[in-house]
Design a protein around this motif. Structure first.
Motif, PDB file in Angstrom:
ATOM      1  N   ARG A   5     -15.622   9.194 -10.636  1.00 19.25           N
ATOM      2  CA  ARG A   5     -15.167   8.880  -9.281  1.00 19.25           C
ATOM      3  C   ARG A   5     -14.588  10.132  -8.643  1.00 19.25           C
ATOM      4  N   PRO A   6     -14.671  10.261  -7.332  1.00 22.48           N
ATOM      5  CA  PRO A   6     -14.083  11.444  -6.687  1.00 22.48           C
ATOM      6  C   PRO A   6     -12.562  11.364  -6.652  1.00 22.48           C
ATOM      7  N   PHE A   7     -11.919  12.486  -6.944  1.00 22.97           N
ATOM      8  CA  PHE A   7     -10.467  12.593  -6.811  1.00 22.97           C
ATOM      9  C   PHE A   7     -10.161  13.733  -5.852  1.00 22.97           C
ATOM     10  N   THR A   8      -9.252  13.490  -4.938  1.00 24.98           N
ATOM     11  CA  THR A   8      -8.821  14.530  -4.009  1.00 24.98           C
ATOM     12  C   THR A   8      -7.433  15.018  -4.413  1.00 24.98           C
ATOM     13  N   ARG A   9      -7.083  16.182  -3.910  1.00 25.63           N
ATOM     14  CA  ARG A   9      -5.759  16.763  -4.179  1.00 25.63           C
ATOM     15  C   ARG A   9      -5.080  17.036  -2.846  1.00 25.63           C
ATOM     16  N   THR A  10      -3.984  16.339  -2.601  1.00 23.63           N
ATOM     17  CA  THR A  10      -3.219  16.512  -1.367  1.00 23.63           C
ATOM     18  C   THR A  10      -1.878  17.146  -1.701  1.00 23.63           C
ATOM     19  N   ALA A  11      -1.585  18.283  -1.077  1.00 26.01           N
ATOM     20  CA  ALA A  11      -0.297  18.951  -1.284  1.00 26.01           C
ATOM     21  C   ALA A  11       0.740  18.336  -0.352  1.00 26.01           C
ATOM     22  N   VAL A  12       1.697  17.649  -0.939  1.00 24.97           N
ATOM     23  CA  VAL A  12       2.754  16.983  -0.174  1.00 24.97           C
ATOM     24  C   VAL A  12       3.922  17.957  -0.015  1.00 24.97           C
ATOM     25  N   PRO A  13       4.456  18.135   1.201  1.00 22.44           N
ATOM     26  CA  PRO A  13       5.637  18.997   1.361  1.00 22.44           C
ATOM     27  C   PRO A  13       6.779  18.542   0.452  1.00 22.44           C
ATOM     28  N   ASP A  14       7.538  19.501  -0.044  1.00 19.50           N
ATOM     29  CA  ASP A  14       8.610  19.183  -0.988  1.00 19.50           C
ATOM     30  C   ASP A  14       9.557  18.124  -0.445  1.00 19.50           C
ATOM     31  N   ASP A  15      10.000  18.290   0.792  1.00 23.95           N
ATOM     32  CA  ASP A  15      10.960  17.343   1.371  1.00 23.95           C
ATOM     33  C   ASP A  15      10.372  15.939   1.460  1.00 23.95           C
ATOM     34  N   ALA A  16       9.086  15.869   1.822  1.00 20.94           N
ATOM     35  CA  ALA A  16       8.437  14.557   1.937  1.00 20.94           C
ATOM     36  C   ALA A  16       8.309  13.902   0.567  1.00 20.94           C
ATOM     37  N   PHE A  17       7.982  14.698  -0.448  1.00 22.73           N
ATOM     38  CA  PHE A  17       7.879  14.166  -1.806  1.00 22.73           C
ATOM     39  C   PHE A  17       9.226  13.593  -2.257  1.00 22.73           C
ATOM     40  N   ARG A  18      10.281  14.346  -1.991  1.00 17.97           N
ATOM     41  CA  ARG A  18      11.615  13.883  -2.390  1.00 17.97           C
ATOM     42  C   ARG A  18      11.981  12.589  -1.668  1.00 17.97           C
ATOM     43  N   GLU A  19      11.710  12.532  -0.365  1.00 21.54           N
ATOM     44  CA  GLU A  19      12.037  11.328   0.400  1.00 21.54           C
ATOM     45  C   GLU A  19      11.236  10.126  -0.090  1.00 21.54           C
ATOM     46  N   GLN A  20       9.963  10.350  -0.422  1.00 18.82           N
ATOM     47  CA  GLN A  20       9.135   9.262  -0.955  1.00 18.82           C
ATOM     48  C   GLN A  20       9.713   8.740  -2.271  1.00 18.82           C
ATOM     49  N   ALA A  21      10.154   9.665  -3.117  1.00 19.52           N
ATOM     50  CA  ALA A  21      10.730   9.261  -4.397  1.00 19.52           C
ATOM     51  C   ALA A  21      11.994   8.435  -4.180  1.00 19.52           C
ATOM     52  N   LEU A  22      12.852   8.878  -3.259  1.00 14.16           N
ATOM     53  CA  LEU A  22      14.084   8.144  -2.979  1.00 14.16           C
ATOM     54  C   LEU A  22      13.772   6.757  -2.422  1.00 14.16           C
ATOM     55  N   THR A  23      12.767   6.684  -1.558  1.00  8.48           N
ATOM     56  CA  THR A  23      12.367   5.397  -0.970  1.00  8.48           C
ATOM     57  C   THR A  23      11.912   4.413  -2.041  1.00  8.48           C
ATOM     58  N   HIS A  24      11.304   4.941  -3.103  1.00  7.33           N
ATOM     59  CA  HIS A  24      10.835   4.090  -4.196  1.00  7.33           C
ATOM     60  C   HIS A  24      11.916   3.833  -5.248  1.00  7.33           C
ATOM     61  N   GLY A  25      13.151   4.186  -4.921  1.00  8.05           N
ATOM     62  CA  GLY A  25      14.265   3.859  -5.799  1.00  8.05           C
ATOM     63  C   GLY A  25      14.576   4.880  -6.867  1.00  8.05           C
ATOM     64  N   VAL A  26      13.961   6.045  -6.809  1.00  8.44           N
ATOM     65  CA  VAL A  26      14.261   7.086  -7.785  1.00  8.44           C
ATOM     66  C   VAL A  26      15.625   7.686  -7.449  1.00  8.44           C
ATOM     67  N   PRO A  27      16.549   7.764  -8.399  1.00 12.68           N
ATOM     68  CA  PRO A  27      17.857   8.375  -8.112  1.00 12.68           C
ATOM     69  C   PRO A  27      17.688   9.832  -7.676  1.00 12.68           C
ATOM     70  N   ALA A  28      18.560  10.283  -6.792  1.00 12.39           N
ATOM     71  CA  ALA A  28      18.450  11.629  -6.233  1.00 12.39           C
ATOM     72  C   ALA A  28      18.382  12.716  -7.310  1.00 12.39           C
ATOM     73  N   PRO A  29      19.210  12.670  -8.378  1.00 12.14           N
ATOM     74  CA  PRO A  29      19.117  13.728  -9.395  1.00 12.14           C
ATOM     75  C   PRO A  29      17.746  13.763 -10.081  1.00 12.14           C
ATOM     76  N   ILE A  30      17.141  12.591 -10.275  1.00 13.21           N
ATOM     77  CA  ILE A  30      15.820  12.552 -10.906  1.00 13.21           C
ATOM     78  C   ILE A  30      14.759  13.063  -9.945  1.00 13.21           C
ATOM     79  N   ALA A  31      14.881  12.718  -8.678  1.00 16.69           N
ATOM     80  CA  ALA A  31      13.942  13.227  -7.674  1.00 16.69           C
ATOM     81  C   ALA A  31      14.001  14.746  -7.613  1.00 16.69           C
ATOM     82  N   ASP A  32      15.212  15.291  -7.647  1.00 22.93           N
ATOM     83  CA  ASP A  32      15.366  16.750  -7.618  1.00 22.93           C
ATOM     84  C   ASP A  32      14.787  17.378  -8.884  1.00 22.93           C
TER      85      ASP A  32
END
Length: 286
Positions: free
Chosen positions: A217-244
């Motif tokens: 199957r085809p897989f793509t690679r999308t580079a997510v900005p660091d800040d956006a990645f961190r915010e997404q992790a926090l939104t999904h309930g990841v604690p801030a220290p783990i996101a960092d």
């Protein structure tokens, strides 16, 4: 006797199994927080004693008679990690351990972008200060971490993660075999080992190609900005220290901290380490 801590964990358990292929069970002991989880090892003749890095008073008894002690690094970061390692190292000295081995990591350095590598560097300093013979197993970055990062992509087909750099992703089974080889050849290394790595360093662009080949199957690679990645992790309930902490893996990879590939692992095990493709095929077949 060889004593292994964390022997019910992902790496520690594998190391014990590899040791039992090389040594009589009576020469192997384990220090575990919950001896009930190691009952099957006790049934096979392994010495099982309760020991917790968070209960330093329990450790000298757990480490008793250890010619060699393998400290499997704690699954935590920062001061809580180093404090636990310090307690174990102090107990090892008190118990009269002959040699201490420790599961460190490629990239261990005080100025690493990745907190775990800074913790490993501090722990290596503690080992150096004991005056005892010691070995730091400079393990390659666990391929299991990359596989966890791929979980959502497995369903969406898009590897949406921060920009990264090549990493020599390495399998637990190969690292366990290397640890057993070093433990049963006392004095093989003094201080840090050479990097114990998989056969190639891959970034997630290359991993996307590998995933496409494995699945058809085809897989793509999308580079997510660091800040956006961190915010997404926090939104999904990841604690801030783990996101960092997660984000710092990508920062360190971009800086080339995990790119080294070395033949030492193959030389120790007598075989080529598993490729990331092999590890991915196995994981996604389950």
């Amino acid at each position: 006797m060889i004593i292994v801590t964390g022997a019910t964990g992902n790496l520690g358990r594998r190391i014990v199994e590899r040791l039992l292929e090389r040594l009589p069970a009576g020469r192997v002991g384990v220090s575990v927080r919950d001896p009930r989880k190691a009952q099957d090892l006790a049934d096979r003749g392994v010495r099982v004693r309760q020991g917790s890095f968070d209960d330093p008073a329990s450790l000298p008894h757990a480490f008793e008679d250890a010619e060699q002690l393998l400290l499997v690094s704690l699954d935590r970061t920062g001061e809580a990690c180093v404090t636990g390692h310090r307690a174990a190292i102090d107990a090892a000295v008190k118990a009269g351990v002959g040699r201490i081995l420790y599961t460190s990591q490629v990239g261990a350095a005080h100025d690493s972008h990745f907190q775990a590598c800074r913790d490993h560097a501090q722990t290596e300093d503690l080992l150096r200060a004991t005056g005892l013979p010691w070995t730091a197993l400079r393990n390659g970055f666990y391929a299991a971490s990359a596989l966890r990062f791929l979980e959502s992509a497995r369903h969406t087909g898009d590897i949406a993660l921060p920009a990264d750099g090549p990493v020599a992703w390495t399998g637990h089974d190969d690292l366990a075999e290397a640890a057993a080889a070093i433990l049963t050849d006392e004095g093989c290394f003094e201080g840090p080992t050479p990097p114990l790595t998989g056969p190639a360093a891959l970034d997630f662009d290359a991993i996307a190609e590998t995933a496409s080949q494995v699945t058809g199957r085809p897989f793509t690679r999308t580079a997510v900005p660091d800040d956006a990645f961190r915010e997404q992790a926090l939104t999904h309930g990841v604690p801030a220290p783990i996101a960092d902490l997660m984000l710092s893996i990508f920062t360190a990879a971009r800086d080339g901290e995990f790119t080294t590939v070395d033949p030492a692992l193959a030389e120790l095990t007598g075989r080529e380490p598993a490729t990331f493709r092999t590890l991915l095929e196995h994981a996604w077949a389950e």
